[in-house]
Design a protein around this motif. Structure first.
Motif, mmCIF file in Angstrom:
data_model
loop_
_atom_site.group_PDB
_atom_site.id
_atom_site.type_symbol
_atom_site.label_atom_id
_atom_site.label_comp_id
_atom_site.label_asym_id
_atom_site.label_seq_id
_atom_site.Cartn_x
_atom_site.Cartn_y
_atom_site.Cartn_z
ATOM 1 N N VAL A 123 -9.084 17.420 2.647
ATOM 2 C CA VAL A 123 -8.179 17.739 3.826
ATOM 3 C C VAL A 123 -6.729 17.745 3.289
ATOM 4 N N TYR A 124 -6.077 18.715 3.367
ATOM 5 C CA TYR A 124 -4.489 18.653 3.075
ATOM 6 C C TYR A 124 -3.719 18.288 4.474
ATOM 7 N N TRP A 125 -3.574 17.102 4.697
ATOM 8 C CA TRP A 125 -2.897 16.749 6.027
ATOM 9 C C TRP A 125 -1.462 17.290 5.816
ATOM 10 N N GLY A 126 -1.124 17.871 7.139
ATOM 11 C CA GLY A 126 0.259 18.576 7.020
ATOM 12 C C GLY A 126 0.573 19.989 6.639
ATOM 13 N N SER A 127 -0.854 20.470 6.142
ATOM 14 C CA SER A 127 -0.643 21.886 5.757
ATOM 15 C C SER A 127 -0.807 23.095 7.063
ATOM 16 N N PRO A 128 -0.373 24.059 6.895
ATOM 17 C CA PRO A 128 -0.213 24.959 8.117
ATOM 18 C C PRO A 128 -1.846 25.201 8.442
ATOM 19 N N GLN A 129 -2.602 25.112 7.308
ATOM 20 C CA GLN A 129 -4.147 25.288 7.604
ATOM 21 C C GLN A 129 -4.960 24.143 7.785
ATOM 22 N N GLU A 130 -4.276 23.009 8.483
ATOM 23 C CA GLU A 130 -4.820 21.450 8.659
ATOM 24 C C GLU A 130 -5.971 21.733 9.450
ATOM 25 N N ASP A 131 -5.938 22.629 10.496
ATOM 26 C CA ASP A 131 -7.010 22.705 11.537
ATOM 27 C C ASP A 131 -8.289 23.046 11.148
ATOM 28 N N ALA A 132 -8.140 24.256 10.187
ATOM 29 C CA ALA A 132 -9.643 24.619 9.318
ATOM 30 C C ALA A 132 -9.991 23.615 8.441
ATOM 31 N N MET A 133 -9.208 22.809 7.871
ATOM 32 C CA MET A 133 -10.080 21.843 6.996
ATOM 33 C C MET A 133 -10.457 20.715 7.836
ATOM 34 N N MET A 134 -9.848 20.268 8.879
ATOM 35 C CA MET A 134 -10.229 19.096 9.896
ATOM 36 C C MET A 134 -11.725 19.753 10.576
ATOM 37 N N ARG A 135 -11.771 20.929 10.821
ATOM 38 C CA ARG A 135 -13.071 21.140 11.337
ATOM 39 C C ARG A 135 -14.140 21.354 10.134
ATOM 40 N N GLN A 136 -13.848 21.839 9.010
ATOM 41 C CA GLN A 136 -14.526 21.669 7.880
ATOM 42 C C GLN A 136 -15.078 20.598 7.506
ATOM 43 N N PHE A 137 -14.171 19.607 7.478
ATOM 44 C CA PHE A 137 -14.638 18.066 7.225
ATOM 45 C C PHE A 137 -15.450 17.673 8.315
ATOM 46 N N ALA A 138 -15.181 17.727 9.759
ATOM 47 C CA ALA A 138 -15.974 17.116 10.741
ATOM 48 C C ALA A 138 -17.298 17.771 10.552
ATOM 49 N N GLU A 139 -17.398 19.174 10.181
ATOM 50 C CA GLU A 139 -18.933 19.616 10.130
ATOM 51 C C GLU A 139 -19.736 18.975 8.986
ATOM 52 N N ILE A 140 -18.922 18.796 7.941
ATOM 53 C CA ILE A 140 -19.652 18.367 6.761
ATOM 54 C C ILE A 140 -20.158 16.882 7.232
ATOM 55 N N ALA A 141 -19.189 16.147 7.679
ATOM 56 C CA ALA A 141 -19.341 14.664 7.798
ATOM 57 C C ALA A 141 -20.487 14.436 8.663
ATOM 58 N N SER A 142 -20.553 15.056 9.872
ATOM 59 C CA SER A 142 -21.585 14.894 11.043
ATOM 60 C C SER A 142 -22.846 14.994 10.339
ATOM 61 N N TYR A 143 -22.879 16.300 9.481
ATOM 62 C CA TYR A 143 -24.497 16.495 9.097
ATOM 63 C C TYR A 143 -24.740 15.489 7.965
ATOM 64 N N PRO A 150 -23.048 8.980 2.551
ATOM 65 C CA PRO A 150 -21.669 8.632 2.745
ATOM 66 C C PRO A 150 -20.790 9.999 2.566
ATOM 67 N N VAL A 151 -19.575 10.008 3.198
ATOM 68 C CA VAL A 151 -18.696 11.096 2.878
ATOM 69 C C VAL A 151 -17.395 10.609 2.499
ATOM 70 N N VAL A 152 -16.763 11.228 1.295
ATOM 71 C CA VAL A 152 -15.715 10.754 0.780
ATOM 72 C C VAL A 152 -14.508 11.924 1.319
ATOM 73 N N GLN A 153 -13.378 11.513 1.740
ATOM 74 C CA GLN A 153 -12.270 12.382 1.834
ATOM 75 C C GLN A 153 -11.374 12.314 0.827
ATOM 76 N N PHE A 154 -10.906 13.183 0.268
ATOM 77 C CA PHE A 154 -9.593 13.519 -0.525
ATOM 78 C C PHE A 154 -8.388 13.835 0.456
ATOM 79 N N ALA A 155 -7.899 12.741 0.768
ATOM 80 C CA ALA A 155 -6.793 12.728 1.851
ATOM 81 C C ALA A 155 -5.590 13.117 1.121
ATOM 82 N N TYR A 156 -4.860 14.209 1.159
ATOM 83 C CA TYR A 156 -3.912 14.714 0.496
ATOM 84 C C TYR A 156 -3.000 15.334 1.377
#
Length: 281
Positions: A123-143, A150-156
């Protein structure tokens, strides 16, 4: 009593972290994210089988790859080495305006089929596309969590507003914010930037509130001892280790370097002493 999934997550995390709670993980997504030119200095390492044999032989704790490389060379990763499959990425061929978005290139089911022990996404926090990556991460992590992975976030932290408000993307306040966002979005492990000092990186670790924080290794240092000192500082600040790519595969003989890193990470050895022990000095 714990749910089955909780047991699975804890067991799989232990495949990366030794009893000391630390890990050294080899990263190999650079051929996709940066291009094969990253391997030009030591071209044989463009073959994933060759470099994976070396890092596994040296005693690495885990490896991180995209699905295609895991399909091609995942059998080089021995059962005692954790395998992390990253499901998001991007190429440098994209137009500049689209560089702040990571796209999904695989699915949780793919990682499970490949024998993954952990699943990663950026997830590129602060990116103009942050919302898309937040949703993407949420879907991956939930499943993934439903299946006990375990789920690893590259928090950039990356984005134009960061530079306006905070300064450099490596400013500790930005990295600390990204680490906290990773925790609050459900990460079980965090990979992020160095902040320039032990004191500031310790604040990043504090913000992660017990979720392991690992250094993103970054560009190769000419002097191997400089990188050993950097990892030493991460450990001294309470970090859980490092995820290292270029500083390994861009060296002609990476095995002594990996062994020196393992001394620093797991034995608390002084970087210069570790380098001497492995013949780097």
């Amino acid at each position: 009593m714990d749910a089955y999934q909780s047991i699975g997550i804890r067991r799989r995390l232990k495949r990366f972290f030794r009893r000391d709670g630390r890990a050294l993980i080899f990263a190999m997504d650079h051929g996709f994210e940066h291009g094969p030119t990253d391997f030009e200095e030591h071209w044989e390492h463009v073959n994933p089988r060759i470099i994976l044999r070396k890092v596994v032989r040296a005693g690495i704790d885990g490896v991180m790859m995209l699905p295609g490389l895991a399909r091609m060379a995942g059998d080089e990763v021995k059962p005692n080495v954790g395998m992390m499959i990253k499901l998001t990425s991007k190429t440098n061929l994209r137009p500049k305006g689209d560089q702040l978005l990571q796209s999904q290139l695989g699915f949780v089911e793919d990682a499970v089929k490949l024998g993954a022990d952990a699943i990663a996404a950026t997830v590129y926090w602060g990116s103009p596309q942050e919302d898309a990556m937040m949703r993407q991460f949420a879907e991956i992590a939930s499943y993934a969590h439903d299946l006990g992975f375990p789920v690893v976030q590259f928090a950039y932290p990356r984005g134009p507003y960061i530079n306006e408000k905070y300064g450099r993307k490596e400013d500790y306040r930005v990295v600390m914010y990204g680490a906290r966002a990773a925790v609050e979005s459900g990460a079980d492990m965090i990979k992020t930037y160095w902040t320039g000092s032990r004191e500031t990186f310790a604040k990043v670790v504090d913000a992660a509130a017990g979720i392991p924080v690992l250094l993103s290794g970054g560009a190769k240092t000419d002097n191997p001892v400089d990188f050993l000192k950097l990892v030493w500082d991460v450990i001294e600040a309470g970090g859980a280790g490092a995820v290292v790519g270029r500083n390994i595969f861009q060296r002609e003989d990476p095995e002594p370097f990996i062994k020196a890193l393992l001394r620093v990470v797991h034995r608390n050895e002084d970087p210069e002493e570790a380098a001497k022990a492995e013949g780097l000095l």
